[in-house]
Design a protein around this motif. Structure first.
Motif, PDB file in Angstrom:
ATOM      1  N   GLU A 170       0.846  -1.195   0.000  1.00 29.51           N
ATOM      2  CA  GLU A 170       0.000   0.000   0.000  1.00 29.51           C
ATOM      3  C   GLU A 170       0.877   1.239   0.000  1.00 29.51           C
ATOM      4  O   GLU A 170       1.799   1.345   0.807  1.00 29.51           O
ATOM      5  N   ALA A 184      -6.329  -1.238  -6.025  1.00 33.93           N
ATOM      6  CA  ALA A 184      -7.451  -0.539  -5.407  1.00 33.93           C
ATOM      7  C   ALA A 184      -7.012   0.827  -4.908  1.00 33.93           C
ATOM      8  O   ALA A 184      -5.982   0.960  -4.253  1.00 33.93           O
ATOM      9  N   ARG A 214      -8.145   3.790  -2.476  1.00 28.23           N
ATOM     10  CA  ARG A 214      -9.049   4.112  -1.360  1.00 28.23           C
ATOM     11  C   ARG A 214      -9.063   5.618  -1.127  1.00 28.23           C
ATOM     12  O   ARG A 214      -8.020   6.248  -1.031  1.00 28.23           O
ATOM     13  N   CYS A 215     -10.245   6.170  -1.039  1.00 32.09           N
ATOM     14  CA  CYS A 215     -10.428   7.592  -0.725  1.00 32.09           C
ATOM     15  C   CYS A 215     -10.595   7.733   0.783  1.00 32.09           C
ATOM     16  O   CYS A 215     -10.917   6.766   1.474  1.00 32.09           O
ATOM     17  N   ARG A 273     -12.283   8.221   4.212  1.00 30.96           N
ATOM     18  CA  ARG A 273     -13.637   7.903   4.656  1.00 30.96           C
ATOM     19  C   ARG A 273     -14.356   9.171   5.085  1.00 30.96           C
ATOM     20  O   ARG A 273     -13.741  10.181   5.380  1.00 30.96           O
ATOM     21  N   ASP A 283     -15.980   5.022  -1.492  1.00 29.58           N
ATOM     22  CA  ASP A 283     -14.841   4.819  -0.594  1.00 29.58           C
ATOM     23  C   ASP A 283     -13.653   4.181  -1.303  1.00 29.58           C
ATOM     24  O   ASP A 283     -12.509   4.471  -0.991  1.00 29.58           O
ATOM     25  N   GLN A 284     -13.935   3.297  -2.250  1.00 35.60           N
ATOM     26  CA  GLN A 284     -12.840   2.574  -2.907  1.00 35.60           C
ATOM     27  C   GLN A 284     -13.219   2.238  -4.342  1.00 35.60           C
ATOM     28  O   GLN A 284     -14.351   1.868  -4.623  1.00 35.60           O
ATOM     29  N   GLU A 285     -12.229   2.370  -5.232  1.00 35.61           N
ATOM     30  CA  GLU A 285     -12.383   1.937  -6.616  1.00 35.61           C
ATOM     31  C   GLU A 285     -11.285   0.922  -6.880  1.00 35.61           C
ATOM     32  O   GLU A 285     -10.121   1.185  -6.567  1.00 35.61           O
ATOM     33  N   SER A 286     -11.655  -0.226  -7.422  1.00 34.14           N
ATOM     34  CA  SER A 286     -10.639  -1.258  -7.637  1.00 34.14           C
ATOM     35  C   SER A 286     -10.689  -1.790  -9.068  1.00 34.14           C
ATOM     36  O   SER A 286     -11.709  -1.709  -9.753  1.00 34.14           O
ATOM     37  N   SER A 308     -12.063   8.932  -7.406  1.00 37.00           N
ATOM     38  CA  SER A 308     -10.860   9.255  -6.627  1.00 37.00           C
ATOM     39  C   SER A 308      -9.914  10.192  -7.368  1.00 37.00           C
ATOM     40  O   SER A 308      -9.160  10.922  -6.742  1.00 37.00           O
TER      41      SER A 308
END
Length: 190
Positions: free
Chosen positions: A3, A29, A31-32, A34, A85-88, A159
């Protein structure tokens, strides 16, 4: 699993998580941040205080009730349809590319693109409000014209990662696409 921390086009912190399942399968992935309870509470309190002020001035209880109702409905709509919240991106060399968006409410939206339809994955640029922004997109092959592109599918629309993050994702996708091209060429040569 690896990460790394990056920034979005707007300057917000985002995290890129890379997971390699096999030589021809990777999951990437973004992650933005929260949703912050503090900002949510502040907005809700401001709307309800304004509604209470209108209630005191007009002595109409419908003002207060409707403000509470509208705020709750607005929050549900925001969490379920807007806040991602998340784009993968799951790239499987032999099958295709799966694009998933996970919303704050827990809802997920998934799209699958068969590898036979994928012409290439590229970094594109656009001018937005006197600013150049970069985005990753999948070029879909035109069935009628092997050299043509039928559609452009933009990735990470919510994102909006900056170029340094997009380059990492691009390189990872290109490795798998090159492995697939090499495997196809060697099978045709036999």
């Amino acid at each position: 699993m690896e990460e790394r921390q990056y920034r979005s086009a707007s300057g917000a912190p985002i995290a890129l998580r890379c997971r390699q399942h096999s030589a021809s399968c990777r999951e990437l992935a973004v992650r933005c941040p929260r949703l912050q309870l503090r900002s949510l509470s502040a907005v809700t309190s401001a709307v309800w205080l304004a509604a209470y002020g209108l209630f005191v001035l007009s002595e109409n209880s419908m003002m207060l009730s409707s403000a509470i109702f509208i705020t709750l409905i607005g929050l549900i709509i925001y969490l379920h349809f807007v806040k991602i919240d998340q784009e993968s991106l799951l790239v499987i060399g032999s099958l295709g590319i799966q694009v998933t968006s996970s919303y704050a409410s827990g809802k997920e939206s998934t799209t699958f693109i068969e590898m036979g339809q994928v012409k290439d994955v590229v970094i594109n640029e656009a001018i937005h409000m006197q600013k150049v922004i970069y985005y990753l997109c999948i070029l879909l092959q035109d069935p009628g014209d092997p050299q043509g592109v039928s559609e452009v599918v933009p990735l990470f629309q919510s994102s909006k990662p900056r170029l340094d993050c997009l380059i990492e994702v691009y390189k990872s996708c290109q490795e798998i696409l090159e492995q697939r091209k090499t495997a196809l060429q060697s099978s045709r040569g036999k």
